[in-house]
Design an enzyme around this catalytic site. Structure first.
Site, PDB file in Angstrom:
ATOM      1  N   ARG A  44       0.437  14.641  13.027  1.00 60.84           N
ATOM      2  CA  ARG A  44       0.928  14.410  11.665  1.00 60.84           C
ATOM      3  C   ARG A  44       1.014  15.695  10.839  1.00 60.84           C
ATOM      4  O   ARG A  44       0.288  15.871   9.853  1.00 60.84           O
ATOM      5  CB  ARG A  44       0.074  13.362  10.952  1.00 60.84           C
ATOM      6  N   PRO A  45       1.912  16.616  11.211  1.00 58.14           N
ATOM      7  CA  PRO A  45       2.027  17.861  10.457  1.00 58.14           C
ATOM      8  C   PRO A  45       2.663  17.653   9.077  1.00 58.14           C
ATOM      9  O   PRO A  45       3.130  16.558   8.750  1.00 58.14           O
ATOM     10  CB  PRO A  45       2.944  18.721  11.328  1.00 58.14           C
ATOM     11  N   ILE A  46       2.682  18.721   8.276  1.00 58.56           N
ATOM     12  CA  ILE A  46       3.247  18.631   6.915  1.00 58.56           C
ATOM     13  C   ILE A  46       4.379  19.650   6.736  1.00 58.56           C
ATOM     14  O   ILE A  46       4.745  19.979   5.616  1.00 58.56           O
ATOM     15  CB  ILE A  46       2.155  18.865   5.844  1.00 58.56           C
ATOM     16  N   ASP A  47       4.895  20.150   7.863  1.00 56.56           N
ATOM     17  CA  ASP A  47       5.913  21.206   7.788  1.00 56.56           C
ATOM     18  C   ASP A  47       7.147  20.786   6.976  1.00 56.56           C
ATOM     19  O   ASP A  47       7.719  21.604   6.246  1.00 56.56           O
ATOM     20  CB  ASP A  47       6.318  21.652   9.199  1.00 56.56           C
ATOM     21  N   LEU A  48       7.553  19.511   7.069  1.00 50.29           N
ATOM     22  CA  LEU A  48       8.767  19.080   6.362  1.00 50.29           C
ATOM     23  C   LEU A  48       8.545  19.038   4.842  1.00 50.29           C
ATOM     24  O   LEU A  48       9.447  19.351   4.069  1.00 50.29           O
ATOM     25  CB  LEU A  48       9.227  17.716   6.873  1.00 50.29           C
ATOM     26  N   ARG A  99      -8.830  -0.236   4.464  1.00 51.42           N
ATOM     27  CA  ARG A  99      -7.947   0.755   3.828  1.00 51.42           C
ATOM     28  C   ARG A  99      -6.600   0.124   3.453  1.00 51.42           C
ATOM     29  O   ARG A  99      -5.957   0.563   2.504  1.00 51.42           O
ATOM     30  CB  ARG A  99      -7.680   1.924   4.790  1.00 51.42           C
ATOM     31  N   CYS A 153      -5.262   8.398   9.278  1.00 53.39           N
ATOM     32  CA  CYS A 153      -5.466   7.712  10.560  1.00 53.39           C
ATOM     33  C   CYS A 153      -5.347   8.680  11.723  1.00 53.39           C
ATOM     34  O   CYS A 153      -4.574   9.623  11.664  1.00 53.39           O
ATOM     35  CB  CYS A 153      -4.401   6.635  10.727  1.00 53.39           C
ATOM     36  N   ASP A 190       4.239   0.783  11.980  1.00 56.60           N
ATOM     37  CA  ASP A 190       3.038   0.142  11.423  1.00 56.60           C
ATOM     38  C   ASP A 190       2.868  -1.307  11.884  1.00 56.60           C
ATOM     39  O   ASP A 190       1.862  -1.944  11.553  1.00 56.60           O
ATOM     40  CB  ASP A 190       3.075   0.193   9.882  1.00 56.60           C
ATOM     41  N   LYS A 233       0.840  -1.208   0.000  1.00 56.52           N
ATOM     42  CA  LYS A 233       0.000   0.000   0.000  1.00 56.52           C
ATOM     43  C   LYS A 233       0.870   1.250   0.000  1.00 56.52           C
ATOM     44  O   LYS A 233       0.621   2.191  -0.752  1.00 56.52           O
ATOM     45  CB  LYS A 233      -0.896  -0.010   1.250  1.00 56.52           C
ATOM     46  N   ASN A 234       1.914   1.237   0.825  1.00 51.90           N
ATOM     47  CA  ASN A 234       2.717   2.461   0.965  1.00 51.90           C
ATOM     48  C   ASN A 234       3.668   2.686  -0.206  1.00 51.90           C
ATOM     49  O   ASN A 234       4.357   3.704  -0.252  1.00 51.90           O
ATOM     50  CB  ASN A 234       3.478   2.457   2.293  1.00 51.90           C
ATOM     51  N   ARG A 289      -4.402  10.772   4.313  1.00 54.15           N
ATOM     52  CA  ARG A 289      -3.230  11.642   4.383  1.00 54.15           C
ATOM     53  C   ARG A 289      -2.350  11.544   3.139  1.00 54.15           C
ATOM     54  O   ARG A 289      -1.766  12.525   2.695  1.00 54.15           O
ATOM     55  CB  ARG A 289      -2.420  11.277   5.632  1.00 54.15           C
TER      56      ARG A 289
HETATM   57  C1  UD1 Z   1       4.097   6.879   6.168  1.00 50.44           C
HETATM   58  C2  UD1 Z   1       3.243   5.667   5.980  1.00 50.44           C
HETATM   59  C3  UD1 Z   1       2.641   5.207   7.311  1.00 50.44           C
HETATM   60  C4  UD1 Z   1       3.748   5.005   8.344  1.00 50.44           C
HETATM   61  C5  UD1 Z   1       4.659   6.223   8.421  1.00 50.44           C
HETATM   62  C6  UD1 Z   1       5.872   6.015   9.310  1.00 50.44           C
HETATM   63  C7  UD1 Z   1       2.441   5.955   3.720  1.00 50.44           C
HETATM   64  C8  UD1 Z   1       1.301   6.203   2.822  1.00 50.44           C
HETATM   65  N1  UD1 Z   1       2.194   5.975   5.028  1.00 50.44           N
HETATM   66  O1  UD1 Z   1       3.244   7.907   6.652  1.00 50.44           O
HETATM   67  O2  UD1 Z   1       1.959   3.982   7.083  1.00 50.44           O
HETATM   68  O3  UD1 Z   1       3.160   4.807   9.608  1.00 50.44           O
HETATM   69  O4  UD1 Z   1       5.138   6.572   7.115  1.00 50.44           O
HETATM   70  O5  UD1 Z   1       6.594   4.918   8.899  1.00 50.44           O
HETATM   71  O6  UD1 Z   1       3.543   5.679   3.283  1.00 50.44           O
HETATM   72  N2  UD1 Z   1       6.194  14.603  10.531  1.00 50.44           N
HETATM   73  C9  UD1 Z   1       6.445  15.919  10.820  1.00 50.44           C
HETATM   74  N3  UD1 Z   1       6.393  16.813   9.799  1.00 50.44           N
HETATM   75  C10 UD1 Z   1       6.127  16.461   8.506  1.00 50.44           C
HETATM   76  C11 UD1 Z   1       5.898  15.098   8.232  1.00 50.44           C
HETATM   77  C12 UD1 Z   1       5.930  14.182   9.266  1.00 50.44           C
HETATM   78  O7  UD1 Z   1       6.678  16.278  11.966  1.00 50.44           O
HETATM   79  O8  UD1 Z   1       6.107  17.327   7.621  1.00 50.44           O
HETATM   80  C13 UD1 Z   1       6.215  13.607  11.649  1.00 50.44           C
HETATM   81  C14 UD1 Z   1       4.838  12.948  11.816  1.00 50.44           C
HETATM   82  O9  UD1 Z   1       4.009  13.751  12.609  1.00 50.44           O
HETATM   83  C15 UD1 Z   1       5.202  11.649  12.474  1.00 50.44           C
HETATM   84  C16 UD1 Z   1       6.561  11.319  11.854  1.00 50.44           C
HETATM   85  O10 UD1 Z   1       7.051  12.535  11.288  1.00 50.44           O
HETATM   86  O11 UD1 Z   1       5.328  11.814  13.836  1.00 50.44           O
HETATM   87  C17 UD1 Z   1       6.515  10.243  10.780  1.00 50.44           C
HETATM   88  O12 UD1 Z   1       5.680  10.669   9.739  1.00 50.44           O
HETATM   89  P1  UD1 Z   1       5.954  10.290   8.218  1.00 50.44           P
HETATM   90  O13 UD1 Z   1       7.206   9.493   8.114  1.00 50.44           O
HETATM   91  O14 UD1 Z   1       5.867  11.536   7.409  1.00 50.44           O
HETATM   92  O15 UD1 Z   1       4.721   9.381   7.919  1.00 50.44           O
HETATM   93  P2  UD1 Z   1       3.745   9.415   6.666  1.00 50.44           P
HETATM   94  O16 UD1 Z   1       4.528   9.675   5.429  1.00 50.44           O
HETATM   95  O17 UD1 Z   1       2.563  10.235   6.963  1.00 50.44           O
END
Ligand code: UD1
Length: 417
Positions: free
Chosen positions: A122-126, A397, A117, A305, A22-23, A93
């Site tokens: 789960r911010p998007i700042d990065l 999902r 989920c 996961d 899926k990922n 997401r």
């Molecule tokens: C992906 C996976 C999800 C898995 C996760 C961690 C997909 C579709 N989903 O989710 O199944 O649980 O990786 O292995 O591939 N974070 C920030 N800022 C950002 C982005 C992330 O602080 O801009 C933090 C998140 O809040 C979280 C951590 O980084 O605490 C990991 O998130 P991330 O690796 O980005 O997970 P996803 O890509 O959402």
């Protein structure tokens, strides 16, 4: 809403073939936007999240069709003014992964803020930090984000945390940018390498994907391809624990040992018996389940996961297990549901302290998120009596035909509509 009803205590037996990841497939479908051409994704898993991202692309003038487990995607019709359907974006997401490709191909994109989920903020700042470094202006409005760039230019980007989604989005934004982009402290998950391989087949110039430093040299354009994603290591790990927790012999096929090492290591530590072959793993019960300590980490650490599923195993392992969740801030919702089944779990911040019990009892529980739902299935398979799992749309999902696959292994499991 559909429910799963499971009568516990039935041993499993047989062979299960693992579906595509899926990922991997979600970012790969998003990346097909970059080709502006026809792409075929082979062996696509029939998952709710896959349908959502396909619908999302369809809402943007993309032709998507399914045939024999393959997805045919033609993104030649997308317009720079196209905006993805906000309701679909909020469902998942991973929808945010279309931002990098749209920005790269058209120099602009506007999208609702994503959902997903319920496992922390789960911010998007990065992701946004990366787009800004490539030269995009970001406008964060109420409930949406808009990015614009005259021309994206390569840059050095250090990620404060190796975020999977941010690494993918930045990689996809950089493939058509001018010059070289270096992502440092990049996520190393196998799905990143898989996405990079898809992009490379489309004509991208990417080196180092799968390591903590990824170098991307922008190219002028990309073209359509036919691609088969890697297997789903989380689905595989879930079935491995199913065999261990029910003390059964199950062959898990279509897998690579390399991507499952953290799960294999912990299962062996817990007392499970494993045979590892080429493209398969056989779990042959256990010789008494023992407590273990686990800390979730970015790859190659133990995957977050798999945290919920291994907690179910720890609930029945002799002694005290400590599980520390370092990736997400609020990912212990399943503990409350496992406690309803008789588990002895205490949560202290990011740690779960689990005292093994002799048995669990079936009752009414609910899946609070995707992997939490999987953990409840595992607990139910070995619990005394009948367990009813509600809100299983979360499970759909991310697991292909889960009750069919468990039925094939002999489990007593029914979906009630
Ligand atoms: C992906 C996976 C999800 C898995 C996760 C961690 C997909 C579709 N989903 O989710 O199944 O649980 O990786 O292995 O591939 N974070 C920030 N800022 C950002 C982005 C992330 O602080 O801009 C933090 C998140 O809040 C979280 C951590 O980084 O605490 C990991 O998130 P991330 O690796 O980005 O997970 P996803 O890509 O959402």
């Amino acid at each position: 809403m559909d429910k799963l009803v499971i009568k516990g205590g039935v041993p499993l037996k047989g062979e299960i073939t693992i579906s595509a990841a899926k990922n991997s497939i979600l970012p790969i479908i998003a990346a097909s936007i970059l080709s502006g051409d026809k792409c075929i994704i082979n062996n696509a898993p029939t998952l709710e999240d896959v349908y959502v991202i396909c619908d999302l692309l369809s809402s943007m003038n993309t032709k998507v069709s399914f045939n024999d487990n393959n997805i045919y995607i033609d993104t030649s019709g997308i317009l720079s003014t196209d905006e993805p359907d906000g309701d679909l974006v909020r469902k998942m997401r991973a929808s945010f992964l279309i931002m990098g490709p749209m920005l790269s191909r058209f120099g602009k994109v506007k999208i609702s803020l994503p959902g997903g989920c319920n496992i922390g903020t789960r911010p998007i700042d990065l992701h946004l930090k990366g787009f800004r470094a490539l030269g995009a202006n970001i406008d964060l409005g109420y409930g949406y984000v808009e990015a614009k760039a005259e021309k994206l230019k390569g840059n050095n980007i250090y990620l404060d945390f190796p975020s999977v989604g941010a690494t993918e989005n930045i990689m996809m934004a950089a493939v058509l940018a001018e010059g070289e982009t270096i992502i440092e402290n990049a996520a190393e998950e196998p799905e990143i390498k898989d996405l990079a391989n898809f992009l490379i087949q489309m004509g991208a110039n990417i080196q180092g994907a799968g390591s903590d430093t990824i170098r991307i040299t922008g190219v002028k354009n990309l073209h359509g391809v036919s691609y088969t994603p890697i297997f789903d290591r989380i689905e595989a790990g879930t079935y491995m624990i199913a065999a261990a927790i029910t003390n059964s012999k199950v062959k898990i096929s279509g897998v690579e040992e390399e991507y499952l090492r953290p799960v294999i290591a912990k299962l062996i530590e817990s007392g499970a018996s494993l045979e590892i072959g080429e493209k398969f793993i056989i779990v042959n019960g256990h010789n008494g389940l023992r407590a273990m300590d686990i800390k979730t980490m970015p790859y190659p650490g133990f995957p977050t996961d798999m945290q919920a599923q291994i907690m179910s195993l720890a609930c029945l392992s002799k002694g005290t297990s400590i599980i520390t969740e370092t990736v997400f801030e609020n990912r212990f919702m399943h503990a409350g549901e496992l406690k309803r089944m008789g588990a002895n779990i205490k949560i202290d911040g990011r740690c779960a302290i689990i005292e093994g019990v002799k048995s669990l009892s079936g009752c009414n529980v609910k899946a609070t998120d995707l992997r939490a739902g999987a953990a409840l299935i595992l607990a139910a398979l070995c619990a005394d009596g009948v367990t009813t799992i509600n809100d299983i749309y979360h499970i759909d999902r991310g697991y292909v035909s889960i009750e069919e696959k468990f039925k094939k292994l002999g489990a007593n499991i029914e979906r009630i509509k």
